[in-house]
Design an enzyme around this catalytic site. Structure first.
Site, PDB file in Angstrom:
ATOM      1  N   CYS A  95       0.833  -1.207   0.000  1.00 54.74           N
ATOM      2  CA  CYS A  95       0.000   0.000   0.000  1.00 54.74           C
ATOM      3  C   CYS A  95       0.874   1.266   0.000  1.00 54.74           C
ATOM      4  CB  CYS A  95      -0.923   0.019   1.213  1.00 54.74           C
ATOM      5  SG  CYS A  95      -2.035   1.425   1.154  1.00 54.74           S
ATOM      6  N   ASP A 117      -2.891  -3.433 -14.351  1.00 56.02           N
ATOM      7  CA  ASP A 117      -3.318  -3.152 -15.725  1.00 56.02           C
ATOM      8  C   ASP A 117      -3.948  -4.342 -16.443  1.00 56.02           C
ATOM      9  OD1 ASP A 117      -2.393  -0.649 -15.216  1.00 56.02           O
ATOM     10  OD2 ASP A 117      -0.629  -0.779 -16.513  1.00 56.02           O
ATOM     11  N   ARG A 155      -9.008  -2.586 -10.541  1.00 56.52           N
ATOM     12  CA  ARG A 155      -9.894  -1.567 -11.125  1.00 56.52           C
ATOM     13  C   ARG A 155     -10.798  -2.129 -12.212  1.00 56.52           C
ATOM     14  NH1 ARG A 155      -5.554   2.318 -13.062  1.00 56.52           N
ATOM     15  NH2 ARG A 155      -4.565   0.282 -13.279  1.00 56.52           N
TER      16      ARG A 155
HETATM   17  C1  LIG Z   1      -9.601   2.365  -4.899  1.00 56.61           C
HETATM   18  C2  LIG Z   1      -8.478   1.369  -4.736  1.00 56.61           C
HETATM   19  C3  LIG Z   1      -8.288   0.750  -3.489  1.00 56.61           C
HETATM   20  C4  LIG Z   1      -7.275  -0.206  -3.317  1.00 56.61           C
HETATM   21  N1  LIG Z   1      -7.149  -0.845  -2.115  1.00 56.61           N
HETATM   22  C5  LIG Z   1      -6.196  -1.821  -1.969  1.00 56.61           C
HETATM   23  C6  LIG Z   1      -6.078  -2.579  -0.762  1.00 56.61           C
HETATM   24  O1  LIG Z   1      -6.812  -2.374   0.192  1.00 56.61           O
HETATM   25  N2  LIG Z   1      -5.109  -3.542  -0.712  1.00 56.61           N
HETATM   26  C7  LIG Z   1      -4.263  -3.796  -1.763  1.00 56.61           C
HETATM   27  O2  LIG Z   1      -3.402  -4.684  -1.675  1.00 56.61           O
HETATM   28  N3  LIG Z   1      -4.368  -3.095  -2.910  1.00 56.61           N
HETATM   29  C8  LIG Z   1      -5.311  -2.128  -3.039  1.00 56.61           C
HETATM   30  N4  LIG Z   1      -5.396  -1.432  -4.221  1.00 56.61           N
HETATM   31  C9  LIG Z   1      -4.425  -1.727  -5.305  1.00 56.61           C
HETATM   32  C10 LIG Z   1      -4.963  -2.834  -6.207  1.00 56.61           C
HETATM   33  O3  LIG Z   1      -5.158  -4.041  -5.475  1.00 56.61           O
HETATM   34  C11 LIG Z   1      -3.996  -3.145  -7.358  1.00 56.61           C
HETATM   35  O4  LIG Z   1      -2.750  -3.557  -6.833  1.00 56.61           O
HETATM   36  C12 LIG Z   1      -3.762  -1.962  -8.287  1.00 56.61           C
HETATM   37  O5  LIG Z   1      -4.941  -1.190  -8.477  1.00 56.61           O
HETATM   38  C13 LIG Z   1      -3.262  -2.436  -9.688  1.00 56.61           C
HETATM   39  O6  LIG Z   1      -4.162  -3.329 -10.258  1.00 56.61           O
HETATM   40  P1  LIG Z   1      -5.209  -2.862 -11.415  1.00 56.61           P
HETATM   41  O7  LIG Z   1      -4.394  -2.290 -12.531  1.00 56.61           O
HETATM   42  O8  LIG Z   1      -5.917  -4.154 -11.784  1.00 56.61           O
HETATM   43  O9  LIG Z   1      -6.124  -1.849 -10.818  1.00 56.61           O
HETATM   44  C14 LIG Z   1      -6.410  -0.501  -4.400  1.00 56.61           C
HETATM   45  C15 LIG Z   1      -6.613   0.118  -5.655  1.00 56.61           C
HETATM   46  C16 LIG Z   1      -7.634   1.042  -5.839  1.00 56.61           C
HETATM   47  C17 LIG Z   1      -7.835   1.695  -7.192  1.00 56.61           C
END
Ligand SMILES: Cc1cc2nc3c(=O)[nH]c(=O)nc-3n(C[C@H](O)[C@H](O)[C@H](O)COP(=O)(O)O)c2cc1C
Length: 320
Positions: free
Chosen positions: A103, A186, A209
């Site tokens: 995080c 992504d 996302r």
């Molecule tokens: C609104 C939001 C909240 C998130 N909360 C967490 C979380 O609580 N724990 C975590 O490991 N990652 C969290 N993430 C990160 C996502 O798990 C992920 O690692 C990151 O968005 C990249 O993946 P994506 O491209 O599929 O979005 C969060 C991302 C977003 C956008």
């Protein structure tokens, strides 16, 4: 393609990420109903907050009755609360415990010295992993020591979402460890999932996302990985029903006004990529009660009208 986390074999090597503020019981049920998701996580849980009694009770809402497999993500930088929290999760029959070392939020990194800060401190990461390895499921696993699997988001804490996910970096992790690596970052459709797996050599992918915009993404990825045609997105009527179902569940839990307010952030994501989305977003974010919300949805998705399904584009730059 099979993904095992310790002794647990997932039906699909595709995971729904822990997303703070979003992956509550209502959203998890929606993802599960669309199918194709091998493991779904709750929102992240502060081990110290839980043990100390300050965790909002809704954070683990419904986990006792929920279908398995189910994952819970913990964060902390102290062993004692993590150990106790892990013990409680084992008692609750949680399938997989994930430790957050990624995080980038200032509050978690700075004030709490946790999250991505700990990536600079491998020794502490090791101690915290050992402290939480109380889950019998994990203890029975083939790994002598350490975690059963690791999920890697291919960005640094300083990177914004504008920087593309670094698949080569994930591949380096894959090559450095013998436990399964789950690639994250992504993945927003079947093609990007397939490319991520090919370029990283990972054992599975996790989606964050993309699931908030299109919670049916998991069935699309699962089909592509089986070499099958990607199923069509939900019809106009099904998307309308999804919005109304999600909203109805939210106001049942939170009440008419607050449930509608909470629902706005989901609705604007569901609408991403739709023709006229900007206009409807403005309207939906002004809905103050259930009637206003439903009326906006009726206008967006008139019962008999035609609508183009949302595209795969997403634009969420906000990490909660
Ligand atoms: C609104 C939001 C909240 C998130 N909360 C967490 C979380 O609580 N724990 C975590 O490991 N990652 C969290 N993430 C990160 C996502 O798990 C992920 O690692 C990151 O968005 C990249 O993946 P994506 O491209 O599929 O979005 C969060 C991302 C977003 C956008």
């Amino acid at each position: 393609m099979t993904l095992r986390i310790g002794p647990v074999e997932l039906a699909h090597p595709v995971l729904s990420a822990p997303i703070a503020g979003f992956t509550d019981r209502i959203f998890r049920d929606i993802v599960r109903d669309f199918g194709g998701c091998g493991l779904i996580y709750t929102e992240m849980v502060s081990a110290g907050g839980w043990i100390g009694g300050s965790m909002p009770p809704e954070r683990l809402d419904g986990v006792t009755t929920e279908a398995r497999p189910l994952g819970v993500q913990l964060w902390d930088r102290e062993e004692a609360p993590l150990e106790e929290a892990a013990r409680r999760l084992v008692d609750l029959g949680i399938t997989v415990i994930d430790l957050n070392f990624g995080c980038p939020k200032k509050r978690i990194m700075g004030k709490c010295g946790a999250g991505a800060t700990l990536l600079r401190d491998p020794a502490t990461v090791g101690r915290l992993v050992v402290a939480t390895r109380t889950a019998p499921a994990v203890a029975r696993s083939a790994a002598d020591n350490g975690a059963a699997a690791v999920t890697v988001h291919g960005r640094t804490a300083d990177d914004s979402y504008g920087v593309p996910c670094d698949r080569a970096m994930i591949r380096e992790v894959v090559e450095a460890v013998s436990i399964p690596v789950i690639a994250n970052g992504d993945v927003h459709d079947a093609a990007s999932a397939v490319a991520t797996l090919r370029e990283t050599g990972a054992a599975g992918v996790m989606v964050a996302r993309g699931a908030l915009t299109r919670p049916w993404i998991f069935r699309e990825i699962a089909a592509a990985l089986r070499g099958e045609a990607v199923p069509a997105p939900p019809s106009h009527a099904e998307q309308r029903a999804l919005l109304l179902r999600h909203h109805a569940a939210m106001i049942e839990r939170e009440g008419d006004r607050w449930g509608t307010v909470v629902m706005r952030k989901f609705a604007v994501r569901y609408l991403t990529g739709m023709p006229g989305a900007r206009h409807f977003r403005e309207q939906i974010t002004r809905a103050e009660n259930g009637a206003q919300f439903r009326e906006t949805v009726e206008r967006l998705f008139p019962e008999a009208g035609a609508a183009t399904p949302p595209s795969t584009a997403f634009e969420d730059n906000a990490c909660a």
